[in-house]
Design a protein around this motif. Structure first.
Motif, PDB file in Angstrom:
ATOM      1  N   GLN A 235       0.833  -1.214   0.000  1.00  0.00           N
ATOM      2  CA  GLN A 235       0.000   0.000   0.000  1.00  0.00           C
ATOM      3  C   GLN A 235       0.859   1.253   0.000  1.00  0.00           C
ATOM      4  OE1 GLN A 235      -2.377  -0.843   3.477  1.00  0.00           O
ATOM      5  NE2 GLN A 235      -4.032  -1.743   2.268  1.00  0.00           N
ATOM      6  N   THR A 236       1.958   1.236   0.737  1.00  0.00           N
ATOM      7  CA  THR A 236       2.863   2.383   0.761  1.00  0.00           C
ATOM      8  C   THR A 236       3.454   2.621  -0.624  1.00  0.00           C
ATOM      9  OG1 THR A 236       3.391   2.036   3.093  1.00  0.00           O
ATOM     10  CG2 THR A 236       4.970   3.320   1.785  1.00  0.00           C
ATOM     11  N   CYS A 237       3.884   1.554  -1.294  1.00  0.00           N
ATOM     12  CA  CYS A 237       4.418   1.696  -2.654  1.00  0.00           C
ATOM     13  C   CYS A 237       3.367   2.304  -3.578  1.00  0.00           C
ATOM     14  CB  CYS A 237       4.855   0.336  -3.210  1.00  0.00           C
ATOM     15  SG  CYS A 237       6.350  -0.328  -2.454  1.00  0.00           S
ATOM     16  N   GLU A 238       2.142   1.805  -3.486  1.00  0.00           N
ATOM     17  CA  GLU A 238       1.066   2.330  -4.328  1.00  0.00           C
ATOM     18  C   GLU A 238       0.837   3.817  -4.068  1.00  0.00           C
ATOM     19  OE1 GLU A 238      -2.114  -0.293  -3.193  1.00  0.00           O
ATOM     20  OE2 GLU A 238      -1.628  -1.757  -4.751  1.00  0.00           O
ATOM     21  N   GLU A 239       0.852   4.208  -2.801  1.00  0.00           N
ATOM     22  CA  GLU A 239       0.635   5.609  -2.440  1.00  0.00           C
ATOM     23  C   GLU A 239       1.761   6.503  -2.951  1.00  0.00           C
ATOM     24  OE1 GLU A 239       0.090   5.514   1.792  1.00  0.00           O
ATOM     25  OE2 GLU A 239      -1.826   4.454   1.623  1.00  0.00           O
ATOM     26  N   VAL A 240       2.998   6.039  -2.821  1.00  0.00           N
ATOM     27  CA  VAL A 240       4.139   6.836  -3.280  1.00  0.00           C
ATOM     28  C   VAL A 240       4.104   6.982  -4.804  1.00  0.00           C
ATOM     29  CG1 VAL A 240       6.656   6.896  -3.438  1.00  0.00           C
ATOM     30  CG2 VAL A 240       5.568   6.300  -1.273  1.00  0.00           C
ATOM     31  N   ILE A 241       3.765   5.917  -5.508  1.00  0.00           N
ATOM     32  CA  ILE A 241       3.657   6.007  -6.969  1.00  0.00           C
ATOM     33  C   ILE A 241       2.588   7.025  -7.347  1.00  0.00           C
ATOM     34  CG2 ILE A 241       2.893   4.753  -9.030  1.00  0.00           C
ATOM     35  CD1 ILE A 241       4.410   2.295  -7.900  1.00  0.00           C
ATOM     36  N   THR A 242       1.466   6.975  -6.677  1.00  0.00           N
ATOM     37  CA  THR A 242       0.392   7.936  -6.952  1.00  0.00           C
ATOM     38  C   THR A 242       0.858   9.366  -6.694  1.00  0.00           C
ATOM     39  OG1 THR A 242      -1.331   6.316  -6.458  1.00  0.00           O
ATOM     40  CG2 THR A 242      -1.958   8.643  -6.325  1.00  0.00           C
ATOM     41  N   LEU A 243       1.578   9.568  -5.595  1.00  0.00           N
ATOM     42  CA  LEU A 243       2.090  10.913  -5.293  1.00  0.00           C
ATOM     43  C   LEU A 243       3.050  11.409  -6.372  1.00  0.00           C
ATOM     44  CD1 LEU A 243       2.750  10.599  -1.454  1.00  0.00           C
ATOM     45  CD2 LEU A 243       1.063  12.083  -2.566  1.00  0.00           C
ATOM     46  N   LEU A 244       3.923  10.527  -6.838  1.00  0.00           N
ATOM     47  CA  LEU A 244       4.882  10.935  -7.870  1.00  0.00           C
ATOM     48  C   LEU A 244       4.195  11.226  -9.201  1.00  0.00           C
ATOM     49  CD1 LEU A 244       7.858   8.558  -7.052  1.00  0.00           C
ATOM     50  CD2 LEU A 244       7.790  11.044  -6.785  1.00  0.00           C
ATOM     51  N   VAL A 245       3.213  10.416  -9.549  1.00  0.00           N
ATOM     52  CA  VAL A 245       2.472  10.672 -10.790  1.00  0.00           C
ATOM     53  C   VAL A 245       1.721  11.997 -10.678  1.00  0.00           C
ATOM     54  CG1 VAL A 245       0.537   9.868 -12.211  1.00  0.00           C
ATOM     55  CG2 VAL A 245       2.292   8.253 -11.475  1.00  0.00           C
ATOM     56  N   ASP A 246       1.102  12.238  -9.536  1.00  0.00           N
ATOM     57  CA  ASP A 246       0.410  13.508  -9.318  1.00  0.00           C
ATOM     58  C   ASP A 246       1.384  14.682  -9.363  1.00  0.00           C
ATOM     59  OD1 ASP A 246      -1.963  12.138  -9.060  1.00  0.00           O
ATOM     60  OD2 ASP A 246      -2.058  12.302  -6.864  1.00  0.00           O
ATOM     61  N   PHE A 247       2.600  14.486  -8.847  1.00  0.00           N
ATOM     62  CA  PHE A 247       3.621  15.529  -8.872  1.00  0.00           C
ATOM     63  C   PHE A 247       3.993  15.876 -10.316  1.00  0.00           C
ATOM     64  CE2 PHE A 247       8.105  16.793  -8.997  1.00  0.00           C
ATOM     65  CZ  PHE A 247       8.065  17.917  -8.192  1.00  0.00           C
ATOM     66  N   ILE A 248       4.172  14.844 -11.137  1.00  0.00           N
ATOM     67  CA  ILE A 248       4.487  15.090 -12.552  1.00  0.00           C
ATOM     68  C   ILE A 248       3.379  15.913 -13.191  1.00  0.00           C
ATOM     69  CG2 ILE A 248       4.713  14.014 -14.836  1.00  0.00           C
ATOM     70  CD1 ILE A 248       6.107  11.659 -13.457  1.00  0.00           C
ATOM     71  N   TYR A 249       2.143  15.532 -12.912  1.00  0.00           N
ATOM     72  CA  TYR A 249       1.010  16.253 -13.502  1.00  0.00           C
ATOM     73  C   TYR A 249       0.970  17.703 -13.002  1.00  0.00           C
ATOM     74  CZ  TYR A 249      -3.734  17.571 -14.686  1.00  0.00           C
ATOM     75  OH  TYR A 249      -4.834  18.224 -15.180  1.00  0.00           O
ATOM     76  N   ALA A 250       1.166  17.900 -11.715  1.00  0.00           N
ATOM     77  CA  ALA A 250       1.080  19.240 -11.129  1.00  0.00           C
ATOM     78  C   ALA A 250       2.201  20.154 -11.623  1.00  0.00           C
ATOM     79  CB  ALA A 250       1.118  19.150  -9.602  1.00  0.00           C
ATOM     80  N   GLN A 251       3.376  19.576 -11.861  1.00  0.00           N
ATOM     81  CA  GLN A 251       4.518  20.371 -12.296  1.00  0.00           C
ATOM     82  C   GLN A 251       4.495  20.649 -13.791  1.00  0.00           C
ATOM     83  OE1 GLN A 251       6.883  21.757 -10.223  1.00  0.00           O
ATOM     84  NE2 GLN A 251       5.427  21.069  -8.685  1.00  0.00           N
ATOM     85  N   ASN A 252       3.628  19.956 -14.495  1.00  0.00           N
ATOM     86  CA  ASN A 252       3.518  20.068 -15.947  1.00  0.00           C
ATOM     87  C   ASN A 252       4.867  19.719 -16.563  1.00  0.00           C
ATOM     88  OD1 ASN A 252       2.330  20.439 -18.385  1.00  0.00           O
ATOM     89  ND2 ASN A 252       1.867  22.590 -18.111  1.00  0.00           N
ATOM     90  N   GLN A 253       5.553  20.647 -17.168  1.00  0.00           N
ATOM     91  CA  GLN A 253       6.819  20.339 -17.823  1.00  0.00           C
ATOM     92  C   GLN A 253       8.015  20.914 -17.069  1.00  0.00           C
ATOM     93  OE1 GLN A 253       6.399  21.746 -21.825  1.00  0.00           O
ATOM     94  NE2 GLN A 253       4.831  20.253 -22.337  1.00  0.00           N
ATOM     95  N   ASP A 254       7.797  21.382 -15.864  1.00  0.00           N
ATOM     96  CA  ASP A 254       8.862  22.035 -15.111  1.00  0.00           C
ATOM     97  C   ASP A 254       9.678  21.073 -14.241  1.00  0.00           C
ATOM     98  OD1 ASP A 254       7.983  24.391 -16.195  1.00  0.00           O
ATOM     99  OD2 ASP A 254       6.774  24.931 -14.453  1.00  0.00           O
TER     100      ASP A 254
END
Length: 90
Positions: free
Chosen positions: A23-42
């Motif tokens: 579950q922790t791995c799943e949560e961290v992956i979700t956070l990183l994917v969300d981070f990529i989306y939030a940062q756009n191309q930066d």
């Protein structure tokens, strides 16, 4: 019989820990994917992609361990079932 019960309880504890780790791995992956989306191309998407893949590999390893743990738990449960005396009828 007591030895079987202790092994079973230990296996249940291992299973719980593995589930929490997955579950922790799943949560961290979700956070990183969300981070990529939030940062756009930066952001440095390539290094984040590598990090996500590494976490995914860890998650896959944990899932394999979980499978083996569940098999062991089932085998122990079947062994313990042999030791349960039948219910006496009055």
């Amino acid at each position: 019989m007591q030895d079987l019960v202790q092994k079973y309880e230990q296996t249940v504890s291992e299973e719980d820990q593995l589930i929490r780790s997955i579950q922790t791995c799943e949560e961290v992956i979700t956070l990183l994917v969300d981070f990529i989306y939030a940062q756009n191309q930066d952001c440095q998407a390539e290094i984040i992609r590598e990090a996500i893949e590494a976490i995914h590999q860890t998650e896959s390893r944990l899932r394999g361990n979980l499978l083996h743990t569940r098999i062991e738990k089932t085998l122990l449960s079947a062994q313990m079932k042999k030791y349960i005396p039948p219910v006496l009828t009055s």
